[in-house]
Design an enzyme around this catalytic site. Structure first.
Site, PDB file in Angstrom:
ATOM      1  N   ASP A  14      17.235  13.996  -4.460  1.00  0.00           N
ATOM      2  CA  ASP A  14      15.975  14.082  -3.729  1.00  0.00           C
ATOM      3  C   ASP A  14      15.006  12.961  -4.112  1.00  0.00           C
ATOM      4  O   ASP A  14      14.266  12.463  -3.271  1.00  0.00           O
ATOM      5  CB  ASP A  14      15.327  15.441  -3.969  1.00  0.00           C
ATOM      6  CG  ASP A  14      16.006  16.542  -3.163  1.00  0.00           C
ATOM      7  OD1 ASP A  14      16.915  16.227  -2.375  1.00  0.00           O
ATOM      8  OD2 ASP A  14      15.630  17.715  -3.334  1.00  0.00           O
ATOM      9  N   THR A  63       9.918  23.786  -2.141  1.00  0.00           N
ATOM     10  CA  THR A  63      10.954  24.096  -3.122  1.00  0.00           C
ATOM     11  C   THR A  63      10.934  23.117  -4.291  1.00  0.00           C
ATOM     12  O   THR A  63      11.862  23.102  -5.105  1.00  0.00           O
ATOM     13  CB  THR A  63      12.344  24.069  -2.456  1.00  0.00           C
ATOM     14  OG1 THR A  63      12.490  22.847  -1.727  1.00  0.00           O
ATOM     15  CG2 THR A  63      12.509  25.241  -1.500  1.00  0.00           C
TER      16      THR A  63
END
Length: 318
Positions: A81, A197
């Protein structure tokens, strides 16, 4: 010769040369793109690292020098990410979607794992993917005279934090120009659904489905009764002002990549950006499945439909 064959296609490859498997993957992707008639492009820093790690990358086009960001068709990202966030920053001034190929742990932004990398490149060449637009944040810092002194953006979150570990920030939260509450705290996270998240999750904020258009506000270790996570619509503007009585300074962080110091009196104004972040999707999957996989959630005993909802199954609520 058709129009697609006449147009030179530029595909950005984003990869850190910190691991051998990532260098191997970058080499495979570059070779596959060239074999298909596309032009691979590397960011200058990535190219320097890859050239130092292995021969064969020195003749790859450089972003911003050989190829303008506006000419990038898509960005293939080899990493997690964090690397995807960096890629989104690299193509921010263009229109290219970002396709994440996960090289390590399961990430929420990565589309597929490295085992499916060759298939991913083929799909990119065939333009066989969908584009999903994610809400991003416009972030402005204003001084005590209400002048904009810094402006940036965020895909995951904008965070106002204390700069000194031993100090506490004194802030006031404002929504649409109206004060809501003031308190001492370690900081405040303003999160998108994509970032729900990430830092938001660690801070006890709500998990928000990516299809929901909303902005979450989460105080960090606040000394106040009314200091609960808030969820507001994307049309609202949220501001965090560092009060003059703060002993010390704060710091703004956006996606953990861009920062700016916040002296007492500074205001951080966060609203929806007019420009979303575009993610390329090869196999659109239910966000529920991503949550289960990422957090290894227990689902034993579930007796619902075996295929994902919306693919010829019965109503999941039936």
């Amino acid at each position: 010769m058709n129009d697609d064959a006449r147009v030179k296609r530029h595909i950005l490859v984003v990869a850190h040369a910190l691991r051998d498997d990532t260098v191997d993957a970058a080499d495979r992707v570059v070779r596959a793109l060239r074999a298909a008639g596309a032009t691979p492009v590397l960011a200058a820093d990535d190219r320097a690292e890859l050239v130092a790690a292995r021969a064969g990358f020195d003749d790859v086009a450089a972003l911003g020098t050989d190829v303008a960001v506006e000419d990038i068709e898509l960005a293939i990202v080899l990493g997690g990410d964090g690397t995807i966030l960096r890629a989104a920053e690299l193509v921010r001034e263009g229109t290219a979607p970002v396709l994440g190929i996960n090289m390590g742990h399961v990430g929420f932004l990565a589309e597929i794992d490295k085992d499916d990398m060759d298939e991913a490149v083929r799909r990119v060449i065939d333009r066989a993917y969908e584009v999903e637009e994610r809400l991003a944040l416009q972030v402005r810092v204003k001084n005590a005279q209400d002048e904009v002194i810094y402006e940036t953006w965020a895909l995951n979150e904008a965070t106002v934090e204390k700069a000194s570990r031993e100090r506490m920030l004194e802030v006031v939260i404002e929504v649409d120009g109206r004060p809501l509450s003031s308190f001492g705290c370690d900081g405040v996270v303003v999160s998108t659904p994509t970032g729900s998240t990430a830092y938001n999750f660690s801070a006890g904020g709500p998990v928000i489905w990516p299809s929901v258009q909303a902005i979450a506000v989460i105080p960090l270790s606040a000394h106040a009764l009314f200091a609960r996570p808030l969820v507001v619509g994307p049309e609202h503007a949220v501001a965090i002002e560092v009060l003059e009585r703060t002993n010390g300074i704060g710091v703004l962080w956006c996606d953990g990549r861009r920062s700016h110091d916040l002296p007492p009196g500074a205001r951080v104004v966060v609203r929806r950006s007019r420009r979303p972040v575009r993610l390329a999707r090869l196999h659109p999957a239910a966000f529920t499945d991503r949550l289960v996989r990422k957090f290894r959630l227990p689902v034993e005993g579930w007796r619902g439909p075996t295929a994902p909802a919306g693919r010829g199954t019965k109503d999941p609520a039936s």
